[in-house]
Design a protein around this motif. Structure first.
Motif, mmCIF file in Angstrom:
data_model
loop_
_atom_site.group_PDB
_atom_site.id
_atom_site.type_symbol
_atom_site.label_atom_id
_atom_site.label_comp_id
_atom_site.label_asym_id
_atom_site.label_seq_id
_atom_site.Cartn_x
_atom_site.Cartn_y
_atom_site.Cartn_z
ATOM 1 N N TRP A 16 33.689 -38.539 -2.061
ATOM 2 C CA TRP A 16 32.693 -37.501 -2.341
ATOM 3 C C TRP A 16 33.071 -36.667 -3.557
ATOM 4 O O TRP A 16 32.185 -36.230 -4.310
ATOM 5 N N ALA A 17 34.348 -36.456 -3.796
ATOM 6 C CA ALA A 17 34.771 -35.742 -5.010
ATOM 7 C C ALA A 17 34.432 -36.557 -6.256
ATOM 8 O O ALA A 17 34.006 -36.007 -7.279
ATOM 9 N N LEU A 18 34.592 -37.868 -6.162
ATOM 10 C CA LEU A 18 34.251 -38.725 -7.294
ATOM 11 C C LEU A 18 32.747 -38.759 -7.526
ATOM 12 O O LEU A 18 32.296 -38.744 -8.682
ATOM 13 N N VAL A 19 31.967 -38.790 -6.472
ATOM 14 C CA VAL A 19 30.502 -38.697 -6.603
ATOM 15 C C VAL A 19 30.157 -37.414 -7.357
ATOM 16 O O VAL A 19 29.352 -37.426 -8.306
ATOM 17 N N PHE A 20 30.770 -36.315 -6.956
ATOM 18 C CA PHE A 20 30.512 -35.023 -7.592
ATOM 19 C C PHE A 20 30.925 -35.047 -9.067
ATOM 20 O O PHE A 20 30.158 -34.647 -9.946
ATOM 21 N N CYS A 21 32.129 -35.537 -9.354
ATOM 22 C CA CYS A 21 32.632 -35.571 -10.736
ATOM 23 C C CYS A 21 31.765 -36.442 -11.634
ATOM 24 O O CYS A 21 31.446 -36.058 -12.767
ATOM 25 N N LEU A 35 32.785 -28.654 -19.524
ATOM 26 C CA LEU A 35 32.511 -29.080 -18.152
ATOM 27 C C LEU A 35 32.603 -30.607 -18.049
ATOM 28 O O LEU A 35 33.172 -31.145 -17.085
ATOM 29 N N HIS A 36 32.079 -31.302 -19.052
ATOM 30 C CA HIS A 36 32.121 -32.760 -19.088
ATOM 31 C C HIS A 36 33.574 -33.253 -19.077
ATOM 32 O O HIS A 36 33.923 -34.160 -18.313
ATOM 33 N N GLU A 37 34.404 -32.650 -19.899
ATOM 34 C CA GLU A 37 35.816 -33.044 -19.960
ATOM 35 C C GLU A 37 36.539 -32.721 -18.662
ATOM 36 O O GLU A 37 37.350 -33.530 -18.189
ATOM 37 N N LEU A 38 36.283 -31.560 -18.082
ATOM 38 C CA LEU A 38 36.908 -31.195 -16.810
ATOM 39 C C LEU A 38 36.545 -32.206 -15.719
ATOM 40 O O LEU A 38 37.411 -32.669 -14.971
ATOM 41 N N ALA A 39 35.267 -32.575 -15.650
ATOM 42 C CA ALA A 39 34.839 -33.571 -14.661
ATOM 43 C C ALA A 39 35.513 -34.913 -14.931
ATOM 44 O O ALA A 39 35.937 -35.608 -13.998
ATOM 45 N N GLY A 40 35.634 -35.293 -16.193
ATOM 46 C CA GLY A 40 36.268 -36.564 -16.553
ATOM 47 C C GLY A 40 37.746 -36.588 -16.218
ATOM 48 O O GLY A 40 38.245 -37.578 -15.659
ATOM 49 N N TYR A 41 38.464 -35.526 -16.565
ATOM 50 C CA TYR A 41 39.891 -35.484 -16.245
ATOM 51 C C TYR A 41 40.122 -35.457 -14.732
ATOM 52 O O TYR A 41 41.054 -36.088 -14.221
ATOM 53 N N THR A 42 39.258 -34.748 -14.021
ATOM 54 C CA THR A 42 39.372 -34.714 -12.564
ATOM 55 C C THR A 42 39.124 -36.108 -11.985
ATOM 56 O O THR A 42 39.847 -36.559 -11.089
ATOM 57 N N ALA A 43 38.116 -36.808 -12.518
ATOM 58 C CA ALA A 43 37.844 -38.180 -12.070
ATOM 59 C C ALA A 43 39.042 -39.084 -12.347
ATOM 60 O O ALA A 43 39.389 -39.928 -11.510
ATOM 61 N N ALA A 44 39.682 -38.918 -13.490
ATOM 62 C CA ALA A 44 40.859 -39.743 -13.821
ATOM 63 C C ALA A 44 41.982 -39.510 -12.816
ATOM 64 O O ALA A 44 42.638 -40.470 -12.380
ATOM 65 N N ILE A 45 42.207 -38.269 -12.459
ATOM 66 C CA ILE A 45 43.236 -37.952 -11.460
ATOM 67 C C ILE A 45 42.872 -38.561 -10.111
ATOM 68 O O ILE A 45 43.713 -39.157 -9.430
ATOM 69 N N LEU A 46 41.599 -38.428 -9.724
ATOM 70 C CA LEU A 46 41.151 -39.005 -8.450
ATOM 71 C C LEU A 46 41.353 -40.517 -8.420
ATOM 72 O O LEU A 46 41.857 -41.064 -7.430
ATOM 73 N N LEU A 102 34.360 -50.725 -9.499
ATOM 74 C CA LEU A 102 34.102 -49.301 -9.761
ATOM 75 C C LEU A 102 35.372 -48.582 -10.222
ATOM 76 O O LEU A 102 35.332 -47.801 -11.178
ATOM 77 N N LEU A 103 36.489 -48.835 -9.555
ATOM 78 C CA LEU A 103 37.744 -48.187 -9.956
ATOM 79 C C LEU A 103 38.146 -48.582 -11.376
ATOM 80 O O LEU A 103 38.548 -47.724 -12.177
ATOM 81 N N CYS A 104 38.041 -49.864 -11.694
ATOM 82 C CA CYS A 104 38.395 -50.321 -13.050
ATOM 83 C C CYS A 104 37.449 -49.729 -14.095
ATOM 84 O O CYS A 104 37.889 -49.301 -15.171
ATOM 85 N N SER A 105 36.170 -49.698 -13.790
ATOM 86 C CA SER A 105 35.193 -49.134 -14.719
ATOM 87 C C SER A 105 35.415 -47.638 -14.919
ATOM 88 O O SER A 105 35.319 -47.128 -16.041
ATOM 89 N N LEU A 106 35.713 -46.941 -13.837
ATOM 90 C CA LEU A 106 36.000 -45.504 -13.944
ATOM 91 C C LEU A 106 37.274 -45.256 -14.734
ATOM 92 O O LEU A 106 37.349 -44.303 -15.515
ATOM 93 N N LEU A 137 28.369 -48.033 -15.466
ATOM 94 C CA LEU A 137 28.753 -47.404 -14.197
ATOM 95 C C LEU A 137 27.540 -46.916 -13.428
ATOM 96 O O LEU A 137 27.501 -47.019 -12.193
ATOM 97 N N LEU A 138 26.563 -46.416 -14.126
ATOM 98 C CA LEU A 138 25.344 -45.973 -13.442
ATOM 99 C C LEU A 138 24.675 -47.161 -12.749
ATOM 100 O O LEU A 138 24.237 -47.055 -11.601
ATOM 101 N N ILE A 139 24.637 -48.306 -13.413
ATOM 102 C CA ILE A 139 24.077 -49.522 -12.810
ATOM 103 C C ILE A 139 24.921 -49.941 -11.608
ATOM 104 O O ILE A 139 24.385 -50.288 -10.548
ATOM 105 N N LEU A 140 26.240 -49.892 -11.746
ATOM 106 C CA LEU A 140 27.131 -50.250 -10.634
ATOM 107 C C LEU A 140 26.941 -49.321 -9.444
ATOM 108 O O LEU A 140 26.951 -49.761 -8.288
ATOM 109 N N VAL A 141 26.765 -48.033 -9.707
ATOM 110 C CA VAL A 141 26.531 -47.073 -8.624
ATOM 111 C C VAL A 141 25.234 -47.418 -7.892
ATOM 112 O O VAL A 141 25.174 -47.380 -6.660
ATOM 113 N N LEU A 142 24.200 -47.772 -8.644
ATOM 114 C CA LEU A 142 22.928 -48.151 -8.012
ATOM 115 C C LEU A 142 23.085 -49.429 -7.177
ATOM 116 O O LEU A 142 22.530 -49.527 -6.071
#
Length: 177
Positions: A16-21, A35-46, A102-106, A137-142
């Motif tokens: 759910w944190a990754l969905v949010f990021c 905000l974009h960079e913060l979400a990206g760095y947080t996603a990388a950590i996740l 998804l993990l590799c793409s992220l 990634l948007l296509i993969l999420v769908l």
């Protein structure tokens, strides 16, 4: 109904944190760079933490539990297409493949974002790769959401509820743990 614990608290938080990021990063692109960079760095950590958890976490979080040989994935997709796929307590072979993709793409998305922000700032090719991976990634999420809905309907259980509670219906005679 008997239920079993499948998704541990870290996997559920990560999901759910990754969905949010991803949502925040997608919506803030080109508008709110900080905000974009913060979400990206947080996603990388996740993603980094999830990869580690894939080796040391509990049973259903481990890659060894849900990463299957390509032949098994293809066989599962054939049975899914015919409407006779088996129910898995953890990820089914198609879902396991989607997790890896998804993990590799992220990882690639966050890496190219970091490159374009810190190392190769201003290089148009890095930005183009980053945007292309984001669109992929948007296509993969769908596709992922479509698979979740299909599996939920076919097996008469809400996978979204399972990702919130951590529990799924217990195994039956034809289910695979």
């Amino acid at each position: 109904m008997v239920t079993v614990k499948v998704w541990d608290p870290f996997v559920r938080f990560f999901h759910w944190a990754l969905v949010f990021c991803f949502t925040v990063a997608w919506l803030s692109a080109d508008e709110w760079q900080d905000l974009h960079e913060l979400a990206g760095y947080t996603a990388a950590i996740l993603v980094s933490c999830r990869v580690i958890w894939g080796f040391v976490g509990p049973r259903y979080a481990r890659f060894t539990q849900f990463v299957h040989h390509p032949a098994k994935v293809l066989e599962y997709l054939k049975t899914m297409w015919s409407g006779h796929e088996l129910r898995y307590i953890g990820h089914n072979p198609a879902g396991g493949l989607m997790v890896v993709v998804l993990l590799c793409s992220l990882a690639l998305l966050t890496f190219t974002g970091w490159l374009g922000t810190d190392i190769l700032w201003g290089e148009s090719w890095v930005e183009e790769v980053h945007e292309s991976v984001a669109n992929l990634l948007l296509i993969l999420v769908l596709l992922h959401l479509s698979g979740v809905v299909l599996a939920s309907l076919r097996h008469r259980e809400s996978l979204i509820k399972a990702m919130l509670t951590g529990r799924k219906r217990g195994p039956g005679h034809a289910d695979i743990e």
